[in-house]
Design a protein around this motif. Structure first.
Motif, mmCIF file in Angstrom:
data_model
loop_
_atom_site.group_PDB
_atom_site.id
_atom_site.type_symbol
_atom_site.label_atom_id
_atom_site.label_comp_id
_atom_site.label_asym_id
_atom_site.label_seq_id
_atom_site.Cartn_x
_atom_site.Cartn_y
_atom_site.Cartn_z
ATOM 1 N N ILE A 156 58.668 48.443 60.915
ATOM 2 C CA ILE A 156 58.913 47.849 59.592
ATOM 3 C C ILE A 156 58.425 46.406 59.565
ATOM 4 O O ILE A 156 57.807 45.957 58.581
ATOM 5 N N LEU A 157 58.666 45.669 60.645
ATOM 6 C CA LEU A 157 58.200 44.284 60.713
ATOM 7 C C LEU A 157 56.681 44.219 60.648
ATOM 8 O O LEU A 157 56.114 43.390 59.919
ATOM 9 N N GLY A 158 56.000 45.096 61.385
ATOM 10 C CA GLY A 158 54.541 45.087 61.383
ATOM 11 C C GLY A 158 53.960 45.380 60.017
ATOM 12 O O GLY A 158 53.036 44.693 59.551
ATOM 13 N N VAL A 159 54.495 46.404 59.329
ATOM 14 C CA VAL A 159 53.988 46.747 58.001
ATOM 15 C C VAL A 159 54.361 45.672 56.983
ATOM 16 O O VAL A 159 53.586 45.374 56.055
ATOM 17 N N ALA A 160 55.524 45.059 57.139
ATOM 18 C CA ALA A 160 55.923 43.973 56.236
ATOM 19 C C ALA A 160 54.969 42.790 56.356
ATOM 20 O O ALA A 160 54.581 42.178 55.344
ATOM 21 N N VAL A 161 54.574 42.463 57.574
ATOM 22 C CA VAL A 161 53.600 41.384 57.780
ATOM 23 C C VAL A 161 52.286 41.731 57.084
ATOM 24 O O VAL A 161 51.691 40.899 56.376
ATOM 25 N N SER A 162 51.825 42.976 57.260
ATOM 26 C CA SER A 162 50.584 43.406 56.607
ATOM 27 C C SER A 162 50.699 43.338 55.092
ATOM 28 O O SER A 162 49.766 42.927 54.394
ATOM 29 N N CYS A 163 51.862 43.743 54.566
ATOM 30 C CA CYS A 163 52.062 43.745 53.116
ATOM 31 C C CYS A 163 52.032 42.326 52.551
ATOM 32 O O CYS A 163 51.349 42.050 51.558
ATOM 33 N N LEU A 164 52.762 41.419 53.174
ATOM 34 C CA LEU A 164 52.803 40.039 52.684
ATOM 35 C C LEU A 164 51.435 39.369 52.772
ATOM 36 O O LEU A 164 51.013 38.663 51.845
ATOM 37 N N LEU A 165 50.731 39.592 53.868
ATOM 38 C CA LEU A 165 49.399 38.999 54.005
ATOM 39 C C LEU A 165 48.413 39.624 53.028
ATOM 40 O O LEU A 165 47.512 38.937 52.524
ATOM 41 N N SER A 166 48.559 40.916 52.741
ATOM 42 C CA SER A 166 47.688 41.561 51.755
ATOM 43 C C SER A 166 47.919 40.971 50.369
ATOM 44 O O SER A 166 46.969 40.743 49.602
ATOM 45 N N MET A 167 49.172 40.718 50.035
ATOM 46 C CA MET A 167 49.476 40.072 48.758
ATOM 47 C C MET A 167 48.873 38.673 48.700
ATOM 48 O O MET A 167 48.371 38.241 47.651
ATOM 49 N N GLN A 168 48.920 37.963 49.831
ATOM 50 C CA GLN A 168 48.317 36.632 49.876
ATOM 51 C C GLN A 168 46.813 36.710 49.623
ATOM 52 O O GLN A 168 46.251 35.901 48.862
ATOM 53 N N VAL A 169 46.136 37.687 50.234
ATOM 54 C CA VAL A 169 44.691 37.843 50.041
ATOM 55 C C VAL A 169 44.368 38.161 48.585
ATOM 56 O O VAL A 169 43.438 37.593 47.999
ATOM 57 N N LEU A 170 45.141 39.067 47.979
ATOM 58 C CA LEU A 170 44.912 39.395 46.576
ATOM 59 C C LEU A 170 45.122 38.166 45.697
ATOM 60 O O LEU A 170 44.337 37.924 44.759
ATOM 61 N N TRP A 171 46.130 37.378 45.992
ATOM 62 C CA TRP A 171 46.385 36.172 45.210
ATOM 63 C C TRP A 171 45.226 35.184 45.334
ATOM 64 O O TRP A 171 44.813 34.571 44.345
ATOM 65 N N GLN A 172 44.690 35.053 46.546
ATOM 66 C CA GLN A 172 43.553 34.160 46.736
ATOM 67 C C GLN A 172 42.357 34.607 45.898
ATOM 68 O O GLN A 172 41.672 33.776 45.278
ATOM 69 N N LEU A 173 42.104 35.896 45.858
ATOM 70 C CA LEU A 173 40.983 36.410 45.063
ATOM 71 C C LEU A 173 41.222 36.185 43.576
ATOM 72 O O LEU A 173 40.290 35.854 42.828
ATOM 73 N N LEU A 174 42.462 36.356 43.142
ATOM 74 C CA LEU A 174 42.785 36.118 41.738
ATOM 75 C C LEU A 174 42.618 34.646 41.362
ATOM 76 O O LEU A 174 42.325 34.318 40.200
ATOM 77 N N GLN A 175 42.787 33.754 42.351
ATOM 78 C CA GLN A 175 42.653 32.324 42.096
ATOM 79 C C GLN A 175 41.222 31.827 42.265
ATOM 80 O O GLN A 175 40.969 30.631 42.159
ATOM 81 N N GLY A 176 40.301 32.767 42.534
ATOM 82 C CA GLY A 176 38.890 32.379 42.563
ATOM 83 C C GLY A 176 38.246 32.342 43.924
ATOM 84 O O GLY A 176 37.084 31.929 44.043
ATOM 85 N N ALA A 177 38.945 32.731 44.974
ATOM 86 C CA ALA A 177 38.334 32.754 46.306
ATOM 87 C C ALA A 177 37.203 33.766 46.337
ATOM 88 O O ALA A 177 37.247 34.806 45.672
ATOM 89 N N ALA A 178 36.167 33.460 47.112
ATOM 90 C CA ALA A 178 35.017 34.352 47.225
ATOM 91 C C ALA A 178 35.389 35.582 48.040
ATOM 92 O O ALA A 178 36.161 35.500 48.998
ATOM 93 N N PRO A 179 34.849 36.760 47.667
ATOM 94 C CA PRO A 179 35.094 37.960 48.490
ATOM 95 C C PRO A 179 34.615 37.757 49.921
ATOM 96 O O PRO A 179 33.669 37.006 50.179
ATOM 97 N N PHE A 180 35.241 38.424 50.840
ATOM 98 C CA PHE A 180 34.922 38.322 52.261
ATOM 99 C C PHE A 180 34.058 39.509 52.657
ATOM 100 O O PHE A 180 34.385 40.656 52.355
ATOM 101 N N ASN A 181 32.937 39.248 53.334
ATOM 102 C CA ASN A 181 32.088 40.337 53.830
ATOM 103 C C ASN A 181 31.408 39.871 55.111
ATOM 104 O O ASN A 181 30.332 39.262 55.077
ATOM 105 N N GLU A 182 32.056 40.121 56.249
ATOM 106 C CA GLU A 182 31.523 39.702 57.544
ATOM 107 C C GLU A 182 31.809 40.758 58.596
ATOM 108 O O GLU A 182 32.758 41.538 58.481
ATOM 109 N N ASN A 183 30.974 40.757 59.637
ATOM 110 C CA ASN A 183 31.221 41.591 60.803
ATOM 111 C C ASN A 183 32.048 40.801 61.813
ATOM 112 O O ASN A 183 31.823 39.607 62.008
ATOM 113 N N VAL A 184 32.974 41.483 62.454
ATOM 114 C CA VAL A 184 33.818 40.799 63.431
ATOM 115 C C VAL A 184 33.568 41.285 64.856
ATOM 116 O O VAL A 184 33.989 40.653 65.817
#
Length: 725
Positions: A41-69
């Motif tokens: 539950i802790l692991g998925v909660a971390v993923s959920c909160l960080l995913s919401m943060q990423v969506l918020w950044q995109l809504l605020q105008g952040a550029a999409p991410f497209n890189e190889n890791v």
């Protein structure tokens, strides 16, 4: 503008569920049962909160991410990478996957509390979350295929979670094998992409997609050499390269997203625990095909033929599989056939180029369908693992939280104005109507009527479920010992089955569960514990509200109140060009904000058909409960056809697998008569004949040998004279 999306954050989103799955699965003794659920539950909660943060950044105008890791390997000019493409489409999927997964994890604490495989189950669902994130976040076809196969593998493990039950084993094998059919086409499509573009990276492929527009290929060609002469064989037919690639890719989507005729695995997957039905078969895995086609929209837009194929398959699935839900008595299977129908609606949206409407319905559907599945699971818990709706009734007063949340989910499912399902579903119907008016083909007209009439069917089977389960006579008090031919228990592994000759069959009456607990005497229903009801409440909130506040920004480029001031939400993620996306046409005609759109919905044909379905279900299952039996007698033949699921199971099981039995018989005949009779026994007879003949030559008499030598010498001289002249 917000700071750029962090690669570290994206890695944490993906790896947190994987790490926790490993801990829960491999260190069970160290962490214990409670540790297994808390760590996942802790692991998925971390993923959920960080995913919401990423969506918020995109809504605020952040550029999409497209890189190889990370680079897997490099062969020639072809490179295989692990990389992420995170735009608004991806971020929306990430939030949906992790949010629903988080609630399913919490719900599982109550649902699987007494199960011996408790820790294993949490490990599996956390691993599934990782696999789904890898699929939606990939920036290349190879990683997409890895995630695609990984979710299929974990789905196989979860459907057959109660592996001691033959029906569960059969169901997971069925899901695995049917999906392999689709995956073969998917792999061919990926191979076609590599052949034509020389790359598997999304960015490269999409940028060069116009280069294959108009390119054609022969269906088959080759050369045959006979008697020293070479004959060239070429078919008189040519196919569009884009059509071949897109149809192959969509065959993969047909398997994963359970489209006719590759839909047969999904209803049987209800053999798995109910949390899996909500996570995999409502909100995430089955929508992978919809997501994939939307992501590949730059390719699909190059082929009108491929889009017509997608449209026809989606329309057929939306209407005809929904009809099967009318005759189901297992509470989970009704919801399962509802899922099939709604996936058909999403596919119709893709077929009319309304990609944004398709993925928007994907998002809203995830919440209310997960709610309905988990609500069905709550009923199963409250009824002590009974699943046959004919043995329920009157549960409203015993399970009020479950009832009211399921009612809200049902209103969203049928497309009631102001509920989330209305905004997405009505937009698809309007887009299909616009496509039909443009006169593309008879398929467009067929698709429109399929999704329109599907509104009636959806309302009917949805309220049939509610009335049979929560209203009317309390049938559970005298249900024990009756209805032995019923479609009964399914979800928690608490049933016995009347199996057919293949070892699978409809659910029969059960008296004991898998844990050995007998069900004797009348059942006293009860409300589920808070770990079950809290997720229901949290899913009911977006089922009611999320459509109202997001339809404008996500579909029409407005703020939530309807003022045009934004670019299309999915711009750059999928093809939303005004020339092709019929949502734009719908927006010009009917969109003036969520309130006026809902008011418009009250006047639309879909609403009146929905109302008719509700009214018919109310009359038959509440006011006049004796009518269904009479209707069944009058419409006996159509009912049998629906109960037989149009024969698709017979086709796949008795036809292909059973056809496999026929092939087995043919193989045995060939083995007995051809191989044994001719190759083995026949060759033995030939050897015996030759031996008997040569034995006569080996007579032991000298004159026989002298005669043979003379004949041989004459033959040798004849040959020498013939060729040495």
């Amino acid at each position: 503008m917000e700071h750029a999306i962090s690669k570290t954050v994206l890695l944490a989103i993906v790896l947190a569920p994987l790490l926790c799955a490993i801990i829960a699965g491999l260190f069970r003794r160290q962490v214990g049962r409670a540790g297994a659920h808390w760590v996942t539950i802790l692991g998925v909660a971390v993923s959920c909160l960080l995913s919401m943060q990423v969506l918020w950044q995109l809504l605020q105008g952040a550029a999409p991410f497209n890189e190889n890791v990370y680079t897997w390997f490099q062969v020639g000019g072809i490179e295989a990478h692990i990389g992420f493409m995170v735009d608004k489409l991806t971020a929306m999927m990430m939030v949906v996957v992790t949010f629903v997964s988080l609630l399913v994890h919490i719900y599982t604490i109550g649902y699987m509390a007494d199960d011996d495989g408790y820790q294993r189950f949490f490990s599996y669902i956390s691993l599934f979350t990782f696999s789904m994130l890898m699929l939606v976040m990939s920036n290349n076809f190879l990683q997409l295929f890895f995630g695609w196969e990984a979710v299929g593998l974990v789905s196989y493990l979860l459907i057959g979670f109660w592996f001691k039950r033959p029906t569960a084993v059969f169901a997971n094998l069925k899901a695995f094998l049917v999906n392999r059919v689709g995956d073969f086409g998917f792999l061919l499509g990926i191979a076609g992409v590599l052949l034509m573009f020389g790359s598997l990276d999304y960015g490269t492929v999409f940028a060069n997609a116009p280069l294959i527009n108009g390119a054609e290929m022969t269906v088959w060609s080759g050369a045959l050499t006979l008697f020293g002469k070479t004959i060239t064989l070429t078919s008189p037919w040519t196919w569009s390269v884009a059509t071949v690639i897109c149809i192959c890719l969509f065959v993969g989507a047909m398997g994963k997203s359970a489209q006719v005729p590759l839909h047969v695995w999904l209803p049987d997957s209800m053999e798995g625990p109910t949390p899996i039905s909500a996570l995999i078969h409502a909100a995430t895995m089955v929508t992978a095909g919809i997501f994939m086609v939307a992501r590949m929209s730059p390719l699909f837009e190059l082929s009108e033929t491929a889009l017509m194929f997608v449209l026809f398959i989606g329309a057929t699935t939306a209407f005809w599989t929904g009809l099967i839900g009318i005759v189901q008595n297992d509470i989970k299977r009704v919801v399962a056939y509802s899922t099939l129908s709604q996936l058909g609606y999403m596919t119709v949206a893709l077929g009319v180029s309304a990609y944004s409407a398709g993925v928007y319905h994907l998002m809203t559907h995830a919440f209310f369908k997960a709610l309905l599945f988990l609500g069905a699971g709550s009923v199963i818990i409250g009824m002590h693992h009974e699943q046959d709706m004919r043995k329920m009734g009157g549960l409203k007063k015993y399970m009020p939280v479950t009832y009211w949340t399921m009612l809200l989910g049902t209103l969203a499912l049928i497309g009631t104005p102001f509920f989330s399902g209305f905004y997405s579903k009505d937009t698809i119907i309007e887009a299909a109507a616009e496509h039909a008016r443009e006169g593309h083909s008879w398929i467009a007209t067929y698709a429109y009527w399929a999704v329109l009439l599907g509104a009636f069917v959806t309302a009917f089977y949805s309220f049939r479920l509610l009335y049979l389960t929560f209203h009317g006579k309390e049938r559970f008090r005298d249900a024990h010992g009756h209805d032995h031919d019923a479609q009964a228990h399914d979800a928690h592994g608490h049933q016995q089955h009347d199996a057919d000759e293949h070892g699978h069959g409809e659910h029969a009456h059960a008296s004991h569960d898998d844990h050995g607990h007998g069900h004797h005497g009348p059942v006293e229903p009860h409300e589920s514990p808070w770990v079950v009801t809290v997720p229901l409440i949290l899913l009911a909130i977006p089922s009611v509200l999320i459509g109202f506040f997001t339809v404008g920004p996500m579909l029409f480029g407005t703020d939530w109140s309807g003022h045009y001031q934004q670019l299309p939400f999915f711009l750059g993620a999928i093809d939303v060009s005004a020339a092709r996306d019929t949502v734009a046409m719908v927006g010009k005609e009917v969109w003036h904000g969520p309130v006026k759109y809902a008011v418009h919905g009250f006047m639309a044909p879909a609403f009146w058909l929905t109302l008719a379905g509700f009214a018919l279900a109310t009359i038959m299952y509440w006011w006049k409960p004796e009518l269904p039996a009479k209707a069944r007698r009058v419409f006996a033949w159509p009912v049998r056809v629906l109960e037989n699921k149009y024969g698709f199971d017979n086709l796949w099981i008795d036809g292909f697998a059973g056809g496999g039995l026929g092939l087995g018989k043919a193989s045995r005949a060939i083995d007995t008569h051809l191989i044994d009779g001719v190759a083995v026994n026949g060759s033995a007879r030939v050897v015996d004949l030759v031996a008997r003949l040569t034995r006569r030559l080996q007579s032991g008499y000298l004159y026989h040998y002298a005669f043979a030598m003379i004949i041989g010498l004459i033959a040798l001289l004849a040959v020498l004279i013939r060729y040495w002249r």
